[in-house]
Design a protein around this motif. Structure first.
Motif, PDB file in Angstrom:
ATOM      1  N   ASP A 150      15.755 -45.697 -23.202  1.00  0.00           N
ATOM      2  CA  ASP A 150      16.266 -45.298 -23.680  1.00  0.00           C
ATOM      3  C   ASP A 150      16.433 -44.800 -25.249  1.00  0.00           C
ATOM      4  O   ASP A 150      17.042 -44.915 -26.281  1.00  0.00           O
ATOM      5  CB  ASP A 150      17.811 -45.711 -23.774  1.00  0.00           C
ATOM      6  CG  ASP A 150      18.233 -43.928 -23.147  1.00  0.00           C
ATOM      7  OD1 ASP A 150      18.432 -42.878 -23.621  1.00  0.00           O
ATOM      8  OD2 ASP A 150      20.243 -44.352 -23.246  1.00  0.00           O
ATOM      9  N   ALA A 195      17.186 -53.463 -18.969  1.00  0.00           N
ATOM     10  CA  ALA A 195      16.779 -53.414 -16.995  1.00  0.00           C
ATOM     11  C   ALA A 195      17.735 -53.517 -15.668  1.00  0.00           C
ATOM     12  O   ALA A 195      18.436 -52.770 -15.360  1.00  0.00           O
ATOM     13  CB  ALA A 195      15.389 -53.299 -16.622  1.00  0.00           C
ATOM     14  N   ASP A 220      11.610 -52.245 -17.204  1.00  0.00           N
ATOM     15  CA  ASP A 220      12.220 -52.169 -18.152  1.00  0.00           C
ATOM     16  C   ASP A 220      12.820 -51.415 -18.332  1.00  0.00           C
ATOM     17  O   ASP A 220      12.654 -50.579 -17.329  1.00  0.00           O
ATOM     18  CB  ASP A 220      11.117 -51.944 -19.114  1.00  0.00           C
ATOM     19  CG  ASP A 220      12.084 -52.619 -21.286  1.00  0.00           C
ATOM     20  OD1 ASP A 220      13.039 -53.341 -20.689  1.00  0.00           O
ATOM     21  OD2 ASP A 220      11.659 -52.429 -21.747  1.00  0.00           O
ATOM     22  N   TYR A 221      14.061 -50.794 -19.053  1.00  0.00           N
ATOM     23  CA  TYR A 221      14.581 -49.938 -19.306  1.00  0.00           C
ATOM     24  C   TYR A 221      14.128 -49.335 -20.786  1.00  0.00           C
ATOM     25  O   TYR A 221      14.847 -49.731 -21.655  1.00  0.00           O
ATOM     26  CB  TYR A 221      16.204 -49.762 -18.936  1.00  0.00           C
ATOM     27  CG  TYR A 221      17.296 -48.375 -19.078  1.00  0.00           C
ATOM     28  CD1 TYR A 221      16.674 -47.405 -18.123  1.00  0.00           C
ATOM     29  CD2 TYR A 221      18.048 -48.102 -20.273  1.00  0.00           C
ATOM     30  CE1 TYR A 221      17.497 -46.052 -17.606  1.00  0.00           C
ATOM     31  CE2 TYR A 221      18.358 -46.507 -20.023  1.00  0.00           C
ATOM     32  CZ  TYR A 221      18.141 -46.471 -18.939  1.00  0.00           C
ATOM     33  OH  TYR A 221      19.064 -44.898 -19.017  1.00  0.00           O
ATOM     34  N   SER A 236      14.252 -40.899 -20.940  1.00  0.00           N
ATOM     35  CA  SER A 236      15.173 -42.227 -21.103  1.00  0.00           C
ATOM     36  C   SER A 236      14.716 -42.894 -19.374  1.00  0.00           C
ATOM     37  O   SER A 236      14.286 -41.847 -19.095  1.00  0.00           O
ATOM     38  CB  SER A 236      16.535 -41.513 -21.297  1.00  0.00           C
ATOM     39  OG  SER A 236      17.802 -42.434 -20.521  1.00  0.00           O
ATOM     40  N   GLY A 237      14.034 -44.072 -18.733  1.00  0.00           N
ATOM     41  CA  GLY A 237      14.519 -44.345 -17.793  1.00  0.00           C
ATOM     42  C   GLY A 237      13.253 -44.955 -17.362  1.00  0.00           C
ATOM     43  O   GLY A 237      14.063 -45.738 -18.659  1.00  0.00           O
ATOM     44  N   PHE A 238      13.525 -45.948 -16.093  1.00  0.00           N
ATOM     45  CA  PHE A 238      12.856 -47.362 -15.897  1.00  0.00           C
ATOM     46  C   PHE A 238      11.474 -47.039 -16.755  1.00  0.00           C
ATOM     47  O   PHE A 238      10.607 -46.235 -15.730  1.00  0.00           O
ATOM     48  CB  PHE A 238      13.139 -48.115 -14.411  1.00  0.00           C
ATOM     49  CG  PHE A 238      14.573 -48.149 -14.376  1.00  0.00           C
ATOM     50  CD1 PHE A 238      14.935 -49.905 -15.648  1.00  0.00           C
ATOM     51  CD2 PHE A 238      15.223 -47.390 -14.009  1.00  0.00           C
ATOM     52  CE1 PHE A 238      16.086 -50.136 -14.953  1.00  0.00           C
ATOM     53  CE2 PHE A 238      16.779 -47.959 -13.679  1.00  0.00           C
ATOM     54  CZ  PHE A 238      16.847 -48.867 -14.129  1.00  0.00           C
ATOM     55  N   THR A 239      10.286 -48.427 -16.580  1.00  0.00           N
ATOM     56  CA  THR A 239       9.091 -48.084 -17.100  1.00  0.00           C
ATOM     57  C   THR A 239       8.525 -49.008 -16.322  1.00  0.00           C
ATOM     58  O   THR A 239       9.759 -50.129 -16.056  1.00  0.00           O
ATOM     59  CB  THR A 239       8.975 -48.244 -18.682  1.00  0.00           C
ATOM     60  OG1 THR A 239       9.702 -49.449 -19.348  1.00  0.00           O
ATOM     61  CG2 THR A 239       9.244 -47.143 -19.573  1.00  0.00           C
ATOM     62  N   ARG A 297      21.041 -51.689 -17.285  1.00  0.00           N
ATOM     63  CA  ARG A 297      20.700 -50.514 -16.509  1.00  0.00           C
ATOM     64  C   ARG A 297      21.206 -50.465 -15.176  1.00  0.00           C
ATOM     65  O   ARG A 297      22.439 -49.689 -14.394  1.00  0.00           O
ATOM     66  CB  ARG A 297      19.970 -49.490 -16.890  1.00  0.00           C
ATOM     67  CG  ARG A 297      19.347 -48.222 -16.106  1.00  0.00           C
ATOM     68  CD  ARG A 297      20.769 -47.345 -17.379  1.00  0.00           C
ATOM     69  NE  ARG A 297      20.701 -45.975 -16.540  1.00  0.00           N
ATOM     70  CZ  ARG A 297      21.699 -45.571 -16.362  1.00  0.00           C
ATOM     71  NH1 ARG A 297      22.841 -45.285 -17.076  1.00  0.00           N
ATOM     72  NH2 ARG A 297      21.399 -44.307 -16.231  1.00  0.00           N
TER      73      ARG A 297
END
Length: 112
Positions: free
Chosen positions: A86, A13, A83-84, A91-94, A16
């Motif tokens: 991919d 994260a 978290d991030y 694909s994205g922030f979690t 990113r």
């Protein structure tokens, strides 16, 4: 003595966030995370660029990035790990949030 931080940021994260900030045309202090009423479970996470610190924003400095937490969201986000991801499916922030009591089937919203 280390200060308690409301949220933790994973290495992925943080990387990113740094990448997004470096690609931006104008400078930003970091990103701001919040929650808003939306979705079938009631709330969803929001992320936006933060050009300056709001008066009551909670400041999280982790792994070289600044994440500001909207004051209206702080109580919902305490203990959360950002978290991030991919991979081939998403694909994205979690967010791994210990305060969540449930999520909708599509994963877009949650409730506490």
């Amino acid at each position: 003595m280390a200060r308690f931080q409301a949220m933790n940021v994973t290495d992925a994260a943080a990387a990113r966030v740094r990448e997004l900030l470096s690609q931006r045309d104008k400078p930003a202090l970091g990103i701001r995370v919040g929650v808003r009423s939306r979705g079938c479970s009631g709330m969803s996470y929001t992320i936006e660029y933060a050009e300056e610190k709001g008066r009551f924003d909670e400041v999280v400095e982790d792994k070289g990035v600044v994440v500001l937490i909207d004051p209206k969201a702080t109580m919902f986000l305490i203990g959360t790990e950002m978290d991030y991801v991919d991979d081939t499916l998403q694909s994205g922030f979690t967010f791994k949030n210990p305060n969540e009591k449930g999520r909708c089937g599509c994963g877009e919203s949650f409730h506490v």
